[in-house]
Motif scaffolding. Structure first.
Motif, PDB file in Angstrom:
ATOM      1  N   TRP A  88      18.012  47.261  38.326  1.00 15.33           N
ATOM      2  CA  TRP A  88      18.484  48.450  37.637  1.00 15.33           C
ATOM      3  C   TRP A  88      17.406  48.931  36.680  1.00 15.33           C
ATOM      4  CZ3 TRP A  88      20.423  43.570  36.967  1.00 15.33           C
ATOM      5  CH2 TRP A  88      20.206  42.971  35.736  1.00 15.33           C
ATOM      6  N   HIS A  89      17.516  50.184  36.315  1.00 17.33           N
ATOM      7  CA  HIS A  89      16.566  50.779  35.372  1.00 17.33           C
ATOM      8  C   HIS A  89      16.838  50.213  33.984  1.00 17.33           C
ATOM      9  CE1 HIS A  89      14.416  53.747  32.976  1.00 17.33           C
ATOM     10  NE2 HIS A  89      13.747  54.041  34.092  1.00 17.33           N
ATOM     11  N   VAL A  90      15.801  50.026  33.204  1.00 14.12           N
ATOM     12  CA  VAL A  90      15.911  49.436  31.874  1.00 14.12           C
ATOM     13  C   VAL A  90      16.862  50.228  30.962  1.00 14.12           C
ATOM     14  CG1 VAL A  90      13.888  50.606  30.914  1.00 14.12           C
ATOM     15  CG2 VAL A  90      14.588  48.392  30.005  1.00 14.12           C
ATOM     16  N   ARG A  91      16.960  51.529  31.170  1.00 12.02           N
ATOM     17  CA  ARG A  91      17.851  52.316  30.300  1.00 12.02           C
ATOM     18  C   ARG A  91      19.322  51.967  30.518  1.00 12.02           C
ATOM     19  NH1 ARG A  91      16.027  56.988  33.484  1.00 12.02           N
ATOM     20  NH2 ARG A  91      17.572  57.306  35.093  1.00 12.02           N
ATOM     21  N   LEU A  92      19.640  51.307  31.638  1.00 10.34           N
ATOM     22  CA  LEU A  92      21.019  50.894  31.895  1.00 10.34           C
ATOM     23  C   LEU A  92      21.308  49.480  31.408  1.00 10.34           C
ATOM     24  CD1 LEU A  92      21.398  52.343  35.495  1.00 10.34           C
ATOM     25  CD2 LEU A  92      22.325  53.276  33.374  1.00 10.34           C
TER      26      LEU A  92
END
Length: 129
Positions: A102-106
């Motif tokens: 997953w993307h770090v912002r999530l």
């Protein structure tokens, strides 16, 4: 998995007996070989795949209604295998790695964290499943 009246439902299942049977193969991409075939190859084993389906339930339905063998994961098909004969593979089964990305912002998103925890809980092997 085989139907309860299948020849493999009695006696010791050897690699020779397993490979001499006809098989239904599960492949979502329609491939005619998979990890089981790769595991058999070093010992010179080869199974006869007579049909390919895209899911475990279809493979088990075919095996239940015929003399086909369906090689499916035990943990994820328990409710579909009622009335069928289960046996251990007579060779070392290949390991499968499941990864989550997953993307770090999530990372801190509560809903995404909850979903990741659900997936991990389902996939985690604790010896109880």
């Amino acid at each position: 998995m085989v139907r309860s009246e299948h020849p493999l439902s009695t006696g010791k299942v050897t690699t020779a007996r397993y490979t001499s049977s006809r098989h239904v193969h599960v492949s979502r991409r329609g491939l005619t070989e998979g990890l089981v075939d790769e595991a058999l190859r070093p010992a010179g084993g080869e199974r006869e795949i007579v049909t390919v389906v895209d899911g475990f339930s279809a493979a088990l339905a075919l095996a239940k209604a015929s003399d086909l063998v369906a090689t499916v994961p035990e943990r994820h098909t328990e409710n579909l295998r009622q009335g069928m004969c289960t046996f251990e593979l007579p060779f070392r089964a290949p390991e499968v790695t499941v990864s989550l990305l997953w993307h770090v912002r999530l990372d801190a998103d509560p809903a995404h964290r909850w979903l990741r925890d659900c997936v991990l809980d389902v996939c985690r092997f604790d010896g109880q499943r």
